[in-house]
Design a protein around this motif. Structure first.
Motif, PDB file in Angstrom:
ATOM      1  N   LEU A   1       0.867  -1.251   0.163  1.00  0.00           N
ATOM      2  CA  LEU A   1      -0.035  -0.086  -0.157  1.00  0.00           C
ATOM      3  C   LEU A   1       1.073   1.340   0.052  1.00  0.00           C
ATOM      4  O   LEU A   1       0.577   2.042  -1.001  1.00  0.00           O
ATOM      5  N   LEU A   2       1.826   1.166   0.927  1.00  0.00           N
ATOM      6  CA  LEU A   2       2.787   2.404   0.861  1.00  0.00           C
ATOM      7  C   LEU A   2       3.734   2.510  -0.319  1.00  0.00           C
ATOM      8  O   LEU A   2       3.887   3.540  -0.823  1.00  0.00           O
ATOM      9  N   GLU A   3       4.021   1.375  -0.785  1.00  0.00           N
ATOM     10  CA  GLU A   3       5.049   1.368  -1.876  1.00  0.00           C
ATOM     11  C   GLU A   3       4.293   2.124  -3.186  1.00  0.00           C
ATOM     12  O   GLU A   3       4.893   2.612  -4.021  1.00  0.00           O
ATOM     13  N   ARG A   4       2.933   1.423  -3.252  1.00  0.00           N
ATOM     14  CA  ARG A   4       2.138   1.852  -4.597  1.00  0.00           C
ATOM     15  C   ARG A   4       1.723   3.303  -4.516  1.00  0.00           C
ATOM     16  O   ARG A   4       1.190   4.028  -5.458  1.00  0.00           O
ATOM     17  N   VAL A   5       1.585   3.760  -3.202  1.00  0.00           N
ATOM     18  CA  VAL A   5       0.986   5.114  -3.081  1.00  0.00           C
ATOM     19  C   VAL A   5       1.989   6.052  -2.193  1.00  0.00           C
ATOM     20  O   VAL A   5       1.625   6.324  -1.078  1.00  0.00           O
ATOM     21  N   PRO A   6       3.225   6.394  -2.715  1.00  0.00           N
ATOM     22  CA  PRO A   6       4.260   7.282  -2.055  1.00  0.00           C
ATOM     23  C   PRO A   6       3.714   8.483  -1.787  1.00  0.00           C
ATOM     24  O   PRO A   6       4.232   8.944  -0.491  1.00  0.00           O
ATOM     25  N   GLU A   7       2.663   8.971  -2.114  1.00  0.00           N
ATOM     26  CA  GLU A   7       2.053  10.466  -1.824  1.00  0.00           C
ATOM     27  C   GLU A   7       1.707  10.496  -0.231  1.00  0.00           C
ATOM     28  O   GLU A   7       1.808  11.350   0.177  1.00  0.00           O
TER      29      GLU A   7
ATOM     30  N   GLY B   1      -6.826   1.793 -13.735  1.00  0.00           N
ATOM     31  CA  GLY B   1      -8.110   2.714 -13.406  1.00  0.00           C
ATOM     32  C   GLY B   1      -8.427   2.371 -11.960  1.00  0.00           C
ATOM     33  O   GLY B   1      -9.628   2.541 -11.755  1.00  0.00           O
ATOM     34  N   SER B   2      -7.654   1.957 -11.288  1.00  0.00           N
ATOM     35  CA  SER B   2      -8.165   1.496  -9.852  1.00  0.00           C
ATOM     36  C   SER B   2      -8.426   2.839  -9.112  1.00  0.00           C
ATOM     37  O   SER B   2      -7.805   4.016  -9.312  1.00  0.00           O
ATOM     38  N   ASP B   3      -9.567   2.624  -8.329  1.00  0.00           N
ATOM     39  CA  ASP B   3     -10.050   3.959  -7.496  1.00  0.00           C
ATOM     40  C   ASP B   3      -9.369   3.772  -6.180  1.00  0.00           C
ATOM     41  O   ASP B   3      -9.537   4.630  -5.408  1.00  0.00           O
ATOM     42  N   GLY B   4      -8.360   2.740  -5.644  1.00  0.00           N
ATOM     43  CA  GLY B   4      -7.910   2.462  -4.423  1.00  0.00           C
ATOM     44  C   GLY B   4      -6.599   3.805  -4.155  1.00  0.00           C
ATOM     45  O   GLY B   4      -6.802   4.193  -3.215  1.00  0.00           O
ATOM     46  N   ARG B   5      -6.070   4.214  -5.400  1.00  0.00           N
ATOM     47  CA  ARG B   5      -4.967   5.483  -4.835  1.00  0.00           C
ATOM     48  C   ARG B   5      -5.905   6.460  -4.457  1.00  0.00           C
ATOM     49  O   ARG B   5      -5.569   7.216  -3.558  1.00  0.00           O
TER      50      ARG B   5
END
Length: 337
Positions: free
Chosen positions: A37-43, A125-129
């Motif tokens: 989760l943290l790797e894919r959303v570094p923001e 297209g994921s809404d997860g981010r």
């Protein structure tokens, strides 16, 4: 490196679509590494100092009520050390968990935010981010409630309902305006609890021995009688204003009366998305009330079920159960009178 002085947020992972990966045999399945989760959303690290607590790794369809207790205790224990909490969760049972955490974590001094996604984070297209970033943005706001952040809405935990398996705005708020909306900025609407120095109150009461079923044409009273006899409580999703079959051999009133006489509460909510049980309105509703049914008023079925579990976890005196079911503890019901 995370900039110093940022708020501290605890990210609690329980699984769900947001962390799932594609398996050629199983289909979408829970991922074993929540740190992705943290790797894919570094923001996220630009918004807060983030710690990760992998509490579970399940498809939320497999959720059992004991996870609510584990979540509530884990968050309560860590409350002094963080400025907010974000819980990633599967969408199928997120509304139940939102309600459970609201009842178990009262007098909150800071926000507890649940979020997830319709599409896995690894997919295009994921809404997860967006959902996860917005959940962190809400977790650092001047807010102190259990909320669900999904799509463009901030929804009180006891008022949320999943209404779409397709739309990215999968959740809606029921019988209440959203606590906030997310657009170019985040706007909070109406009354909501703000951050304070309140001491959080952990109320980890739970009796999971509660059943729930919808009423439908042709329902057999014996089914209702069996559920009531084998559980400590029963929620019936009635028609319209809380109406139930009351005529002839199809009447549910004898089963309700027998359950009430045995000390088992039967709570009636509505199958309708919007509205409240007004059981005095029709003859069929009045007959159910006279048999001992307890109206859920404008609570969702999910919240009604969870609240009955929570209330029964504190005792089974029928008069007390009825009184507590009709009292608002965390904004779950609009009290009458």
């Amino acid at each position: 490196m995370t900039p110093a002085g940022l708020p501290r947020i605890l990210l609690v992972s329980t699984g769900g679509t947001i962390t799932m990966v594609h398996d050629p045999v199983k289909g979408l399945a829970p991922c074993q590494d929540a740190s992705l989760l943290l790797e894919r959303v570094p923001e996220l690290r630009a918004l807060a100092q983030v710690d990760l607590l992998p509490l579970a790794d399940i498809d939320s369809s497999n959720l059992q009520p004991d996870l609510w207790l584990r979540l509530a205790r884990a968050i309560h224990e860590r409350m002094p050390f963080y400025d907010g909490f974000v819980v990633t969760h599967g969408t199928d049972t997120m509304a139940y968990t939102g309600a459970a955490l609201a009842f178990m974590l009262q007098e909150l001094p800071k926000p507890v935010v649940l979020t997830g996604s319709q599409v896995p984070l690894e997919d295009i297209g994921s809404d997860g981010r967006t959902n996860l970033i917005n959940a962190f943005r809400v977790a650092i706001l001047d807010l102190a409630e259990v909320v669900i952040v999904f799509g463009a809405q901030i929804i009180r935990g006891t008022r949320a309902k999943k209404t779409s398996a397709f739309d990215m705005q999968a959740f809606t708020t029921v019988n209440e305006v959203p606590l906030g909306t997310i657009g170019l900025t985040i706007r909070l609407h109406g009354p909501c609890h703000r951050r304070s120095k309140r001491k959080p109150l952990l109320r980890p009461f739970l009796d999971p021995d509660v059943a729930m079923m919808p009423v439908y044409p042709g329902i057999k009273p014996a089914v209702v009688a069996h559920l009531a006899a084998t559980h400590h409580g029963l929620v019936l999703e009635g028609y319209g204003a809380g109406n139930l079959p009351t005529e002839g051999d199809a009447s549910l009133c004898p089963a309700i009366a027998a359950a009430t006489a045995a000390g088992t509460p039967v709570v009636v909510c509505t199958q309708c998305l919007v509205g409240s049980t007004e059981m005095e309105l029709y003859q069929v509703g009045r007959a159910a009330l006279q048999a001992g049914a307890i109206p859920a008023m404008d609570m969702t079925p999910e919240t009604t079920l969870v609240k009955l579990m929570w209330v029964l976890g504190q005792g089974r005196d029928l008069a007390t159960v009825e009184s507590m079911m009709q009292k608002s503890f965390v904004g779950e019901v609009h009290e009458v009178g």
